[in-house]
Write a protein that holds these residues in place. Structure first.
Motif, PDB file in Angstrom:
ATOM      1  N   SER A   1       5.531  -7.817   0.474  1.00  0.00           N
ATOM      2  CA  SER A   1       4.291  -7.076   0.720  1.00  0.00           C
ATOM      3  C   SER A   1       3.146  -7.509  -0.179  1.00  0.00           C
ATOM      4  O   SER A   1       2.018  -7.055  -0.005  1.00  0.00           O
TER       5      SER A   1
ATOM      6  N   ASP B   1       0.353 -10.152  -1.846  1.00  0.00           N
ATOM      7  CA  ASP B   1      -0.381 -11.399  -1.647  1.00  0.00           C
ATOM      8  C   ASP B   1      -0.292 -12.182  -2.951  1.00  0.00           C
ATOM      9  O   ASP B   1      -1.005 -11.895  -3.908  1.00  0.00           O
TER      10      ASP B   1
ATOM     11  N   SER C   1      -0.758 -15.485  -3.245  1.00  0.00           N
ATOM     12  CA  SER C   1      -1.353 -16.809  -3.070  1.00  0.00           C
ATOM     13  C   SER C   1      -2.086 -17.233  -4.338  1.00  0.00           C
ATOM     14  O   SER C   1      -2.675 -16.422  -5.054  1.00  0.00           O
TER      15      SER C   1
ATOM     16  N   ARG D   1      -5.331 -15.783  -6.635  1.00  0.00           N
ATOM     17  CA  ARG D   1      -6.459 -15.196  -5.904  1.00  0.00           C
ATOM     18  C   ARG D   1      -6.673 -13.749  -6.317  1.00  0.00           C
ATOM     19  O   ARG D   1      -7.807 -13.278  -6.399  1.00  0.00           O
ATOM     20  N   ASP D   2      -5.571 -13.025  -6.569  1.00  0.00           N
ATOM     21  CA  ASP D   2      -5.683 -11.616  -6.940  1.00  0.00           C
ATOM     22  C   ASP D   2      -4.526 -11.250  -7.869  1.00  0.00           C
ATOM     23  O   ASP D   2      -3.520 -10.675  -7.443  1.00  0.00           O
TER      24      ASP D   2
ATOM     25  N   GLN E   1      -2.725  -7.680  -8.245  1.00  0.00           N
ATOM     26  CA  GLN E   1      -1.584  -7.199  -7.471  1.00  0.00           C
ATOM     27  C   GLN E   1      -0.286  -7.277  -8.268  1.00  0.00           C
ATOM     28  O   GLN E   1       0.609  -6.453  -8.087  1.00  0.00           O
TER      29      GLN E   1
ATOM     30  N   TYR F   1       6.648 -14.743  -6.398  1.00  0.00           N
ATOM     31  CA  TYR F   1       5.663 -15.185  -7.393  1.00  0.00           C
ATOM     32  C   TYR F   1       6.201 -16.364  -8.188  1.00  0.00           C
ATOM     33  O   TYR F   1       5.513 -17.377  -8.373  1.00  0.00           O
TER      34      TYR F   1
END
Length: 242
Positions: A11, A13, A15, A42-43, A46, A78
């Protein structure tokens, strides 16, 4: 075949930023590479949210020392994304030839012990292993107020990296030296000289050989809350010859 250790999470992101700001330096007299990438993901927020929701942090230290805080498993996806993306970068930066990826494992870590609660081994620089083919990926998921990481030279031996050949002499000399002063090491001492340091910056990744003498620049006891404390993701990547 590479073996990754962690938790699979679909679930998130996870990336990566296709163009993180990269800097390669060579530290100390021995000139070991230190790779720094800013804006890895990118984030990255999270990951912090996941660590806070997941929980499961447990102490990993004992009377003899160990990591001065708590740890919990990080997402397997990850770990895989970071290691696969950085494998060619590592090969170039560290001059790796004729080796293959062997194993990678990762945990979230939060420093929680105060300086007065540290065992002697936690008050001085340490290594993770003498293996020249193991690398530490230190991903800061906290801000500069939490302190960074420093690298050291042992004054009496001149060693900055502890190899299998150096280890017996290093340990014999260290056994003759006085017990370190209370608190986390910060800067030079009578036994160790700081040769380099990197600040904690949110979403900054450091990569160095695990045999380098290093220590966190920790200001004191921290919060156990992943959103408030000195949260990092620590990946150990091993290569194998052949």
């Amino acid at each position: 075949m590479v073996r990754f250790r962690g938790m699979s999470v679909n679930s998130l992101d996870l990336s990566l930023n296709p163009r993180p700001a990269a800097q390669l330096s060579h530290i100390g007299r021995e000139g070991e590479p230190l790779l720094r990438l800013d804006g890895l993901m990118r984030d990255a927020g999270q990951l912090v949210d996941y660590a806070a929701r997941q929980g499961g942090f447990e102490p990993v230290h004992g009377p003899a020392g160990g990591y001065p805080g708590i740890r919990a498993p990080a997402p397997l996806d990850y770990v895989g994304a970071v290691v696969r993306a950085l494998d060619p970068v590592l090969r170039e930066a560290f001059g790796l030839h004729g080796v293959r990826l062997g194993r990678a494992e990762c945990n979230f870590s939060i420093v929680t012990l105060g300086g007065g609660d540290l065992a002697p081994s936690q008050r001085v620089p340490h290594i993770d292993t003498t293996d020249p083919l193991q690398f530490a990926f230190l991903h800061y998921l906290c801000g500069p107020e939490q302190g960074g990481t420093a690298f050291y030279r042992h004054r009496a031996t001149g060693f900055e990296a502890i190899t299998p050949e150096r280890q017996p002499h290093y340990e014999a000399v260290r056994a003759t030296e006085p017990e370190p002063a209370p608190g986390y090491i910060a800067g030079d001492t009578a036994e160790f000289e700081q040769v380099a340091a990197a600040d904690a910056v949110f979403d900054r990744l450091l990569v160095y050989r695990s045999r380098q003498l290093h220590s966190g620049l920790v200001t004191g006891a921290g919060s156990s809350d992943p959103r408030q404390g000195r949260l990092t993701a620590n990946i150990f990547v091993s290569y194998r010859a052949g």
